[in-house]
Design a protein around this motif. Sequence first.
Motif, short mmCIF file in Angstrom:
data_model
loop_
_atom_site.label_atom_id
_atom_site.label_comp_id
_atom_site.label_asym_id
_atom_site.label_seq_id
_atom_site.Cartn_x
_atom_site.Cartn_y
_atom_site.Cartn_z
N UNK A 52 0.86 -1.18 0.00
CA UNK A 52 0.00 0.00 0.00
C UNK A 52 0.89 1.23 0.00
N UNK A 53 0.83 2.01 -1.06
CA UNK A 53 1.66 3.21 -1.20
C UNK A 53 1.52 4.18 -0.04
N UNK A 54 0.41 4.08 0.69
CA UNK A 54 0.22 5.00 1.82
C UNK A 54 1.29 4.80 2.89
N UNK A 55 1.91 3.63 2.91
CA UNK A 55 2.97 3.37 3.88
C UNK A 55 4.26 4.10 3.50
N UNK A 56 4.31 4.63 2.29
CA UNK A 56 5.56 5.23 1.78
C UNK A 56 5.47 6.74 1.56
N UNK A 57 4.39 7.33 2.04
CA UNK A 57 4.20 8.77 1.81
C UNK A 57 5.32 9.58 2.47
N UNK A 58 5.64 9.21 3.73
CA UNK A 58 6.69 9.95 4.43
C UNK A 58 8.02 9.82 3.69
N UNK A 59 8.32 8.62 3.21
CA UNK A 59 9.56 8.37 2.43
C UNK A 59 9.57 9.23 1.17
N UNK A 60 8.40 9.32 0.52
CA UNK A 60 8.32 10.10 -0.71
C UNK A 60 8.63 11.58 -0.42
N UNK A 61 8.11 12.08 0.68
CA UNK A 61 8.41 13.48 1.04
C UNK A 61 9.90 13.64 1.33
N UNK A 62 10.47 12.66 2.04
CA UNK A 62 11.93 12.72 2.32
C UNK A 62 12.71 12.76 1.02
N UNK A 63 12.21 12.03 0.02
CA UNK A 63 12.93 11.94 -1.26
C UNK A 63 12.70 13.18 -2.13
N UNK A 64 11.89 14.11 -1.65
CA UNK A 64 11.74 15.36 -2.39
C UNK A 64 10.37 15.61 -2.99
N UNK A 65 9.42 14.71 -2.75
CA UNK A 65 8.07 14.94 -3.29
C UNK A 65 7.55 16.28 -2.78
N UNK A 66 6.83 17.01 -3.66
CA UNK A 66 6.29 18.31 -3.27
C UNK A 66 4.90 18.16 -2.69
N UNK A 67 4.22 17.08 -3.07
CA UNK A 67 2.87 16.85 -2.57
C UNK A 67 2.56 15.37 -2.71
N UNK A 68 1.53 14.94 -1.99
CA UNK A 68 1.10 13.54 -2.12
C UNK A 68 -0.40 13.49 -2.32
N UNK A 69 -0.79 12.52 -3.14
CA UNK A 69 -2.20 12.27 -3.40
C UNK A 69 -2.56 11.04 -2.59
N UNK A 70 -3.45 11.20 -1.62
CA UNK A 70 -3.72 10.08 -0.71
C UNK A 70 -5.22 9.87 -0.56
N UNK A 71 -5.54 8.71 -0.05
CA UNK A 71 -6.94 8.38 0.19
C UNK A 71 -7.46 9.20 1.36
N UNK A 72 -8.72 9.58 1.27
CA UNK A 72 -9.28 10.44 2.32
C UNK A 72 -9.39 9.71 3.66
N UNK A 73 -9.32 8.35 3.61
CA UNK A 73 -9.53 7.63 4.86
C UNK A 73 -8.26 7.41 5.68
N UNK A 74 -7.10 7.88 5.16
CA UNK A 74 -5.91 7.68 6.01
C UNK A 74 -5.78 8.81 7.02
#
Length: 473
Positions: A52-74
Amino acid sequence: MSKPLWTFKEALVATDGYDAGNGDPDLTSVSIDSRTVETGALFVAIRGDNLDGHAYVAKAFEAGAAAALVSEDIEPKIDGVLIRVPDTLEALNQLGAAARERSSARVIAVTGSVGKTGTKEALRLALGASGTVHASEKSYNNHWGVPLTLANFARDNDFGVFEVGMNHPGEIIPLTKLVRPHVAIITTVASVHLEFFATEEQIAKAKAEIFSGLEPGGTAILNRDNPHFEFLKKCASDSGVEHIITFGSHHEADAKLESLTPDGNASDVGAIIAGEKISYRVGAPGRHLVMNSLAVLAALHASGADIQAGAKALGTYHAQAGRGARLQFEIEDGRVLLIDESYNANPASMLAALESLGETPRAQFTRRIAVLGDMLEMGNTSFQLHGELAQPVDAAGVDVVFACGPHMRALYDALPESRRGAYAGNSKGLEDALLDAVQAGDAIMIKGSLGSAMGPLVEALRKHLQQLGAQPV
Ligand SMILES: Nc1ncnc2c1ncn2[C@@H]1O[C@H](COP(=O)(O)OP(=O)(O)O)[C@@H](O)[C@H]1O
Ligand SMILES: [Mg+2]
């Protein structure tokens, strides 16, 4: 400065998302994999079968992501700019659709039983001579690969090339409706994924789904040499396709092969493309790549691109890793050629690969070795299909076959004693015998379905040659 891929606002509108973050950064790419996120990316958290990509959102931000598209239920405990949506895969599709909507590029979709990725890469090269090209990465051709590729479609690209794949009937329909190609190529129809189809004609029918997304006035590009040509043509007409361009060696083909001269490393081609005589070189060996190149030039014609310049660019074509990429090593008494076909295998690509092996010049490579693992998903004719490879092995003048896997046993048993190198139940079991056998003057082609794990054999051989002091050339 030119506009970014997406402004934050645009991404929000396209996905019907709501702003749960603070800020409105420019988004310069779209990614679903935190390991390859680039600075400025929009990371889309997809729920896959295993991860589940939601487990990697923090990692993505660390890697330089400017924003994340996530499910409303997290949970809202994420530091960073978020877009929340009910369904992230659906949102990725919406982003893809919006990218397509705003684009004025000529769009080409490529499907077929084999040759999609190679044809897509050849189109990338050939169209590059006429403008900027956006094309699928790797084999990103499925329910997430296609929308992801579209979501990265820059607003000012001149051409878009999209690989579209399927394992089951019905899968191509939503993908082609998203891509909305002006030109749709079906490279070929062959027995692949037989487990999911009763007949080859059903495979043809599933490929023909590509027409359902074709733009009005669009062009279908069909293989004139394929036994399913008439059927595909009928499917195209039934779908209201207005233009059909055919390619092949058939005398009626619109993009027609006139001559083919292989030289072991490449092919010199003479062809007629829509009435125009043309000579060019395909920079990697194999008749199958030449056939793909005819489809490419037909697509250039249908897209209004420069055919001559595109054909010239094909001279620098290279086979992709695992799909015929070649490595040569200089060892003590001569050279060893290693042909890496470990990415996949089915009867059609086996034939093509054996044929290419058969074109290696004897003067340089005195012995032809085929190292073959199982072709998977072949259904209940699998043993027969494996056994029947004995003929193309013979036709290609293959001197020695190393075989592994329960299905490839059928080929091994069908070979004369003189051609048998070794057999093992799996690829690992073949390693020692293969490494022992290799010597200067060998051309070694290694092929099998990805699940047959032939890639590790390529690696083992490469390491072994380097230990012998071989230099890659
Ligand atoms: N037209 C063709 N006919 C037969 N084999 C082909 C053709 N085009 C490519 N191949 C071979 O099939 C394998 C897969 O090619 P690839 O372009 O990755 O296809 P796909 O994306 O459809 O899986 C490679 O080994 C390649 O050399
Ligand atoms: Mg592919």
